[in-house]
Design a protein around this motif. Structure first.
Motif, PDB file in Angstrom:
ATOM      1  N   ASP A  57      -0.190   1.486   8.769  1.00 15.17           N
ATOM      2  CA  ASP A  57      -1.293   0.945   9.557  1.00 15.17           C
ATOM      3  C   ASP A  57      -2.416   1.970   9.578  1.00 15.17           C
ATOM      4  O   ASP A  57      -2.168   3.169   9.717  1.00 15.17           O
ATOM      5  CB  ASP A  57      -0.852   0.662  10.988  1.00 15.17           C
ATOM      6  N   ILE A  58      -3.642   1.481   9.447  1.00 10.77           N
ATOM      7  CA  ILE A  58      -4.804   2.351   9.571  1.00 10.77           C
ATOM      8  C   ILE A  58      -5.746   1.727  10.582  1.00 10.77           C
ATOM      9  O   ILE A  58      -6.071   0.547  10.486  1.00 10.77           O
ATOM     10  CB  ILE A  58      -5.499   2.594   8.211  1.00 10.77           C
ATOM     11  N   GLN A  59      -6.097   2.535  11.570  1.00 10.64           N
ATOM     12  CA  GLN A  59      -6.977   2.072  12.644  1.00 10.64           C
ATOM     13  C   GLN A  59      -6.403   0.813  13.309  1.00 10.64           C
ATOM     14  O   GLN A  59      -7.113  -0.096  13.685  1.00 10.64           O
ATOM     15  CB  GLN A  59      -8.392   1.837  12.108  1.00 10.64           C
ATOM     16  N   GLY A  60      -5.066   0.777  13.393  1.00 11.42           N
ATOM     17  CA  GLY A  60      -4.398  -0.349  14.033  1.00 11.42           C
ATOM     18  C   GLY A  60      -4.315  -1.602  13.188  1.00 11.42           C
ATOM     19  O   GLY A  60      -3.941  -2.659  13.672  1.00 11.42           O
ATOM     20  N   VAL A  61      -4.641  -1.493  11.909  1.00  4.10           N
ATOM     21  CA  VAL A  61      -4.627  -2.640  11.001  1.00  4.10           C
ATOM     22  C   VAL A  61      -3.569  -2.399   9.921  1.00  4.10           C
ATOM     23  O   VAL A  61      -3.620  -1.395   9.217  1.00  4.10           O
ATOM     24  CB  VAL A  61      -6.017  -2.855  10.348  1.00  4.10           C
ATOM     25  N   PRO A  62      -2.601  -3.315   9.778  1.00  4.09           N
ATOM     26  CA  PRO A  62      -1.595  -3.142   8.725  1.00  4.09           C
ATOM     27  C   PRO A  62      -2.222  -3.242   7.337  1.00  4.09           C
ATOM     28  O   PRO A  62      -3.141  -4.025   7.109  1.00  4.09           O
ATOM     29  CB  PRO A  62      -0.599  -4.275   8.967  1.00  4.09           C
ATOM     30  N   PHE A  63      -1.708  -2.409   6.409  1.00  2.00           N
ATOM     31  CA  PHE A  63      -2.221  -2.356   5.039  1.00  2.00           C
ATOM     32  C   PHE A  63      -1.093  -2.711   4.077  1.00  2.00           C
ATOM     33  O   PHE A  63      -0.039  -2.078   4.098  1.00  2.00           O
ATOM     34  CB  PHE A  63      -2.746  -0.953   4.725  1.00  2.00           C
ATOM     35  N   TYR A  64      -1.322  -3.710   3.228  1.00  2.00           N
ATOM     36  CA  TYR A  64      -0.318  -4.207   2.295  1.00  2.00           C
ATOM     37  C   TYR A  64      -0.818  -4.124   0.859  1.00  2.00           C
ATOM     38  O   TYR A  64      -2.020  -4.141   0.592  1.00  2.00           O
ATOM     39  CB  TYR A  64       0.013  -5.676   2.589  1.00  2.00           C
ATOM     40  N   MET A  65       0.156  -4.086  -0.047  1.00  2.00           N
ATOM     41  CA  MET A  65      -0.113  -4.107  -1.484  1.00  2.00           C
ATOM     42  C   MET A  65       1.039  -4.852  -2.147  1.00  2.00           C
ATOM     43  O   MET A  65       2.189  -4.723  -1.728  1.00  2.00           O
ATOM     44  CB  MET A  65      -0.182  -2.669  -2.014  1.00  2.00           C
ATOM     45  N   ASN A  66       0.739  -5.604  -3.187  1.00  2.00           N
ATOM     46  CA  ASN A  66       1.784  -6.297  -3.928  1.00  2.00           C
ATOM     47  C   ASN A  66       2.718  -5.277  -4.569  1.00  2.00           C
ATOM     48  O   ASN A  66       2.272  -4.245  -5.077  1.00  2.00           O
ATOM     49  CB  ASN A  66       1.161  -7.196  -4.994  1.00  2.00           C
ATOM     50  N   LYS A  67       4.018  -5.568  -4.581  1.00  2.00           N
ATOM     51  CA  LYS A  67       5.000  -4.596  -5.079  1.00  2.00           C
ATOM     52  C   LYS A  67       4.805  -4.261  -6.553  1.00  2.00           C
ATOM     53  O   LYS A  67       5.071  -3.132  -6.964  1.00  2.00           O
ATOM     54  CB  LYS A  67       6.428  -5.063  -4.814  1.00  2.00           C
ATOM     55  N   ASP A  68       4.326  -5.194  -7.360  1.00  2.00           N
ATOM     56  CA  ASP A  68       4.068  -4.888  -8.767  1.00  2.00           C
ATOM     57  C   ASP A  68       2.943  -3.858  -8.905  1.00  2.00           C
ATOM     58  O   ASP A  68       3.033  -2.924  -9.697  1.00  2.00           O
ATOM     59  CB  ASP A  68       3.704  -6.149  -9.545  1.00  2.00           C
ATOM     60  N   GLN A  69       1.884  -4.033  -8.124  1.00  2.00           N
ATOM     61  CA  GLN A  69       0.786  -3.075  -8.144  1.00  2.00           C
ATOM     62  C   GLN A  69       1.238  -1.744  -7.557  1.00  2.00           C
ATOM     63  O   GLN A  69       0.845  -0.676  -8.032  1.00  2.00           O
ATOM     64  CB  GLN A  69      -0.401  -3.627  -7.370  1.00  2.00           C
ATOM     65  N   PHE A  70       2.076  -1.802  -6.525  1.00  2.00           N
ATOM     66  CA  PHE A  70       2.578  -0.584  -5.885  1.00  2.00           C
ATOM     67  C   PHE A  70       3.312   0.308  -6.885  1.00  2.00           C
ATOM     68  O   PHE A  70       3.251   1.535  -6.787  1.00  2.00           O
ATOM     69  CB  PHE A  70       3.493  -0.948  -4.713  1.00  2.00           C
ATOM     70  N   GLU A  71       3.991  -0.279  -7.857  1.00  2.00           N
ATOM     71  CA  GLU A  71       4.698   0.522  -8.864  1.00  2.00           C
ATOM     72  C   GLU A  71       3.752   1.479  -9.575  1.00  2.00           C
ATOM     73  O   GLU A  71       4.132   2.582  -9.946  1.00  2.00           O
ATOM     74  CB  GLU A  71       5.406  -0.381  -9.877  1.00  2.00           C
ATOM     75  N   TYR A  72       2.492   1.083  -9.757  1.00  2.00           N
ATOM     76  CA  TYR A  72       1.503   1.948 -10.397  1.00  2.00           C
ATOM     77  C   TYR A  72       0.954   3.005  -9.442  1.00  2.00           C
ATOM     78  O   TYR A  72       0.463   4.034  -9.863  1.00  2.00           O
ATOM     79  CB  TYR A  72       0.326   1.126 -10.944  1.00  2.00           C
ATOM     80  N   TRP A  73       0.991   2.718  -8.140  1.00  2.00           N
ATOM     81  CA  TRP A  73       0.342   3.553  -7.133  1.00  2.00           C
ATOM     82  C   TRP A  73       1.339   4.350  -6.280  1.00  2.00           C
ATOM     83  O   TRP A  73       0.922   5.092  -5.398  1.00  2.00           O
ATOM     84  CB  TRP A  73      -0.484   2.678  -6.197  1.00  2.00           C
ATOM     85  N   LYS A  74       2.629   4.216  -6.508  1.00  2.00           N
ATOM     86  CA  LYS A  74       3.607   4.778  -5.578  1.00  2.00           C
ATOM     87  C   LYS A  74       3.599   6.301  -5.517  1.00  2.00           C
ATOM     88  O   LYS A  74       4.127   6.881  -4.574  1.00  2.00           O
ATOM     89  CB  LYS A  74       5.008   4.269  -5.882  1.00  2.00           C
ATOM     90  N   HIS A  75       2.988   6.955  -6.468  1.00  2.00           N
ATOM     91  CA  HIS A  75       2.921   8.416  -6.449  1.00  2.00           C
ATOM     92  C   HIS A  75       1.540   8.908  -6.003  1.00  2.00           C
ATOM     93  O   HIS A  75       1.168  10.043  -6.291  1.00  2.00           O
ATOM     94  CB  HIS A  75       3.273   8.986  -7.825  1.00  2.00           C
ATOM     95  N   THR A  76       0.795   8.058  -5.296  1.00  2.00           N
ATOM     96  CA  THR A  76      -0.541   8.434  -4.849  1.00  2.00           C
ATOM     97  C   THR A  76      -0.688   8.283  -3.338  1.00  2.00           C
ATOM     98  O   THR A  76      -0.032   7.461  -2.705  1.00  2.00           O
ATOM     99  CB  THR A  76      -1.632   7.573  -5.523  1.00  2.00           C
ATOM    100  N   HIS A  77      -1.571   9.102  -2.798  1.00  2.00           N
ATOM    101  CA  HIS A  77      -2.014   8.977  -1.414  1.00  2.00           C
ATOM    102  C   HIS A  77      -3.352   8.253  -1.471  1.00  2.00           C
ATOM    103  O   HIS A  77      -4.196   8.564  -2.319  1.00  2.00           O
ATOM    104  CB  HIS A  77      -2.189  10.357  -0.770  1.00  2.00           C
ATOM    105  N   LEU A  78      -3.555   7.291  -0.589  1.00  2.00           N
ATOM    106  CA  LEU A  78      -4.764   6.472  -0.615  1.00  2.00           C
ATOM    107  C   LEU A  78      -5.602   6.717   0.632  1.00  2.00           C
ATOM    108  O   LEU A  78      -5.063   6.825   1.736  1.00  2.00           O
ATOM    109  CB  LEU A  78      -4.388   4.991  -0.680  1.00  2.00           C
ATOM    110  N   THR A  79      -6.903   6.793   0.460  1.00  2.00           N
ATOM    111  CA  THR A  79      -7.827   6.903   1.588  1.00  2.00           C
ATOM    112  C   THR A  79      -8.850   5.781   1.470  1.00  2.00           C
ATOM    113  O   THR A  79      -9.514   5.643   0.438  1.00  2.00           O
ATOM    114  CB  THR A  79      -8.552   8.265   1.602  1.00  2.00           C
ATOM    115  N   ILE A  80      -8.944   4.982   2.529  1.00  2.00           N
ATOM    116  CA  ILE A  80      -9.916   3.888   2.583  1.00  2.00           C
ATOM    117  C   ILE A  80     -11.259   4.467   3.011  1.00  2.00           C
ATOM    118  O   ILE A  80     -11.352   5.214   3.975  1.00  2.00           O
ATOM    119  CB  ILE A  80      -9.486   2.812   3.608  1.00  2.00           C
ATOM    120  N   ASP A  81     -12.310   4.088   2.289  1.00  2.00           N
ATOM    121  CA  ASP A  81     -13.666   4.535   2.575  1.00  2.00           C
ATOM    122  C   ASP A  81     -14.591   3.335   2.417  1.00  2.00           C
ATOM    123  O   ASP A  81     -14.136   2.229   2.103  1.00  2.00           O
ATOM    124  CB  ASP A  81     -14.048   5.664   1.600  1.00  2.00           C
TER     125      ASP A  81
END
Length: 119
Positions: A57-81
């Motif tokens: 959750d960021i700023q009280g809002v849940p954040f989701y990603m499709n599991k197929d896409q997550f496989e590409y991103w699972k080794h990254t930290h994400l910052t929303i801007d």
């Protein structure tokens, strides 16, 4: 440890959207309308199923990603801007003349071990 974070500027926009629209949900787009971009919707307007992964959750809002896409991103930290300019999506911030974007970095070894434990 958090897998996802948000900048102060993006927090202000999320708060503004929460005041206007109530409960919200973020979903990382897989590339349809606006490339791969974080989009925010009224909670009832986003259909989730077993293929969506809750990253936190960021700023009280849940954040989701499709599991197929997550496989590409699972080794990254994400910052929303945010950035100026209208995206081509249906995300709630678009009428404000801005859009959410993602900054990513590779997880540290400690973070990677925490979030992606070896089985």
């Amino acid at each position: 440890m958090q897998r996802i974070d948000i900048t102060e500027q993006a927090k202000a926009i999320v708060n503004q959207l929460k005041e206007k629209h109530g409960d919200l949900i973020f979903h990382q787009s897989g590339g349809c309308c606006d490339g791969s971009a974080p989009m925010i919707f009224e909670k009832e307007d986003m259909y989730l199923d077993e293929s969506d992964i809750h990253l936190g959750d960021i700023q009280g809002v849940p954040f989701y990603m499709n599991k197929d896409q997550f496989e590409y991103w699972k080794h990254t930290h994400l910052t929303i801007d945010i950035t100026e300019g209208r995206g081509a999506s249906f995300s709630l911030e678009i009428p404000l003349g801005i859009r959410f974007i993602i900054h990513s970095r590779i997880l540290t070894q400690e973070e990677d071990a925490h979030f992606n434990p070896k089985v």
